[in-house]
Design an enzyme around this catalytic site. Structure first.
Site, PDB file in Angstrom:
ATOM      1  N   GLU A   4      38.922  60.534   9.095  1.00  8.04           N
ATOM      2  CA  GLU A   4      39.203  60.249   7.689  1.00  8.04           C
ATOM      3  C   GLU A   4      37.889  59.801   7.079  1.00  8.04           C
ATOM      4  O   GLU A   4      37.417  58.697   7.339  1.00  8.04           O
ATOM      5  CB  GLU A   4      40.290  59.179   7.565  1.00  8.04           C
ATOM      6  CG  GLU A   4      40.926  59.149   6.189  1.00  8.04           C
ATOM      7  CD  GLU A   4      40.363  58.046   5.328  1.00  8.04           C
ATOM      8  OE1 GLU A   4      39.487  58.369   4.486  1.00  8.04           O
ATOM      9  OE2 GLU A   4      40.776  56.894   5.484  1.00  8.04           O
ATOM     10  N   CYS A  43      37.974  55.178  -0.384  1.00  3.15           N
ATOM     11  CA  CYS A  43      37.675  56.614  -0.438  1.00  3.15           C
ATOM     12  C   CYS A  43      38.682  57.404  -1.256  1.00  3.15           C
ATOM     13  O   CYS A  43      38.416  58.535  -1.651  1.00  3.15           O
ATOM     14  CB  CYS A  43      37.605  57.177   0.979  1.00  3.15           C
ATOM     15  SG  CYS A  43      39.053  56.771   1.970  1.00  3.15           S
TER      16      CYS A  43
END
Length: 490
Positions: A260, A294
């Site tokens: 990720e 993010c």
């Protein structure tokens, strides 16, 4: 500094003195010392991986009900210690109290609860039988088949600094639920919370070697956690650059990966959008952990007809955001994680000005209290174009860039997809059919339609350089398992 504040490593069920001594964990809010974090040696990391490998055979065969009970007890302990562990998370991350409570420790508890239930989800699925004619492979028969999810083995979990509770819990809990053993390597900036998670698991009765936590500022600590021959899988959350290096190492020995990585979330705002709702969503870039996330909608692509109106509303929204001590009532925007990261974010703001962007709000360094702490003013960069570095690169701070477009949805889609990243994107439009049509064309692992909310059972992960694989909900159980086929004749 008292001995009680000097954290030990957790290896093979024992709390172990670190070979490399300790280093100070600095509070981003005021630069005080939160505690002493351990510095492991490569040999200690390899010892942790061996302990996990030795524990795997027994743990992988433990009944799901027993694994679920341990995860549930660990969640009970986290809930019992909720207030002091929230205070620790706030101190070492700089997150405001509400974020530390609800989105850090609170989500950590919720994820352990979720995967206590996840341990009981079926791991076997019968497949339709297949009739085969007689031939070179044997006589005619009916072949049955069973799909079985098996644990991968030893999983190294390398976690990010922006959430030392939710992120490790989202890796450790499903990995354990599926019968894997883990070596956890926290971010060096704020590792103390992760050791509290390990303490909860130890008190909950997790067998020796099933959970191991190593730590260090040295690059070799992370390298050892990735390249150890005892490690079967690496689950990493962090930057794309580091993820690429980890993937190269994993590729050499065919280790499984779950990555990720970075994001530069596009928020497409059409002329018929509810601008107040869009502003509330985009504003989370500033208010949620100072933009160090993010998934944030940091790249606004707005139709020219509502461009000035949206910029005005965003500027007004920013004017009421209190920057300050995360422990103080009313604080919305706390510090970023470190002086080095503050400098990085500020350098991007200066770069944006040089590239031709206009600062509509922010841009200066705020002074909080006596001037200590790593604060960055929430900043809005407008009049941007898609070729600017501030538009193309992940800043990971409280900075939003705004790019106008003049055409139709084709241009909006083209601008949104013109990015190396593809984690989460967003669409705001009063026309639901158009919003869903555009959402399906965006090259991103997830798209929010008129919301920044996430369904925590929906798969999470990125396209392009934003990652490999999916987790969250049952998808996390799938991520930490291998599929085995068992075929028989009858």
């Amino acid at each position: 500094m008292t001995d009680a504040q000097a954290q030990k490593l957790y290896i093979g069920g024992e709390w172990v003195e670190p070979a490399g001594g300790h280093y100070e964990v600095v509070a981003p809010a005021d630069e005080s010392v939160v505690g002493l974090a351990p510095e492991a040696s490569r040999a200690q990391v390899e010892e942790a991986a061996r302990a996990a490998a030795e524990a795997f055979e027994s743990w992988s065969r433990t009944k799901p009900e027993a694994r679920a009970a341990i995860l549930d007890r660990a969640a009970d302990i986290m809930q019992r210690e909720f207030e002091p562990w929230t205070a620790l998370a706030r101190a070492e991350t700089g997150a405001p109290t509400g974020i530390a409570r609800g989105m850090q420790v609170g989500v950590g508890v919720a994820r352990f609860r979720r995967y206590a239930k996840g341990a009981l989800e079926p791991v076997e699925k019968g497949l339709p039988p297949q009739v085969t004619e007689a031939g070179p492979m044997g006589k005619a028969s009916i072949l049955g088949a069973l799909e079985v999810r098996q644990p991968v083995g030893v999983v190294t979990c390398i976690t990010s600094y922006n959430n030392p509770w939710a992120n490790p819990a989202g890796k450790v809990a499903p990995a354990l639920a599926m019968g894997n053993t883990v070596v956890v390597k926290p971010a060096p900036q704020d590792p103390l919370s992760v050791f509290k998670m390990a303490a909860a698991l130890a008190e909950a009765g997790v067998p020796a070697g099933v959970v191991n936590v190593v730590n260090g500022q040295s690059v070799e600590v992370g390298e050892a956690a990735v390249d150890s021959p005892d490690v079967d899988m690496v689950s990493f959350t962090g930057s794309t650059a580091v993820g690429r290096r980890i993937a190269e190492v994993c590729g050499r020995s065919m280790k499984r990966q779950l990555m990720e990585l970075g994001g530069k979330g596009a928020a497409v705002v059409f002329e018929d959008a509810d601008l107040d709702a869009a502003v509330m969503g985009i504003g989370t870039t500033f208010s949620f952990y100072s933009g160090q996330i993010c998934t944030a909608p940091t790249r606004v692509i707005v139709h020219r007809s509502v461009y000035e109106q949206l910029v005005e509303k965003l500027t007004g929204y920013l004017a009421f955001m209190k920057v300050g001590d995360p422990a103080a009532a009313g604080t919305v925007v706390g510090p970023v994680i470190s002086a080095a990261h503050r400098d990085r974010v500020e350098s991007y703001i200066e770069l944006g000005k040089k590239e031709g962007a206009r600062i509509a709000h922010g841009g200066e360094r705020p002074v909080v209290g006596d001037g200590r702490g790593f604060y960055v003013a929430p900043t809005l960069l407008v009049d941007c174009t898609n070729d600017m570095r501030v538009v193309r690169e992940e800043i990971f701070g409280p900075v939003v860039v705004v790019v106008p477009f003049d055409g139709d949805e084709e241009e909006a889609v083209r601008l949104a997809n013109d990015s190396d990243f593809g984690l989460l994107n967003y669409v705001w439009s009063g026309d639901s059919a158009r919003a869903f049509r555009v959402a399906r064309r965006l090259r991103a692992g997830g798209v929010g339609v008129n919301t920044i909310g996430r369904n925590m059972e929906a798969p999470f992960g990125g396209f392009k350089r934003s990652g490999v694989g999916r987790d969250v909900g049952s998808y996390a159980l799938h991520a930490y398992s291998e599929i085995q086929s068992i075929v028989w004749t009858g």
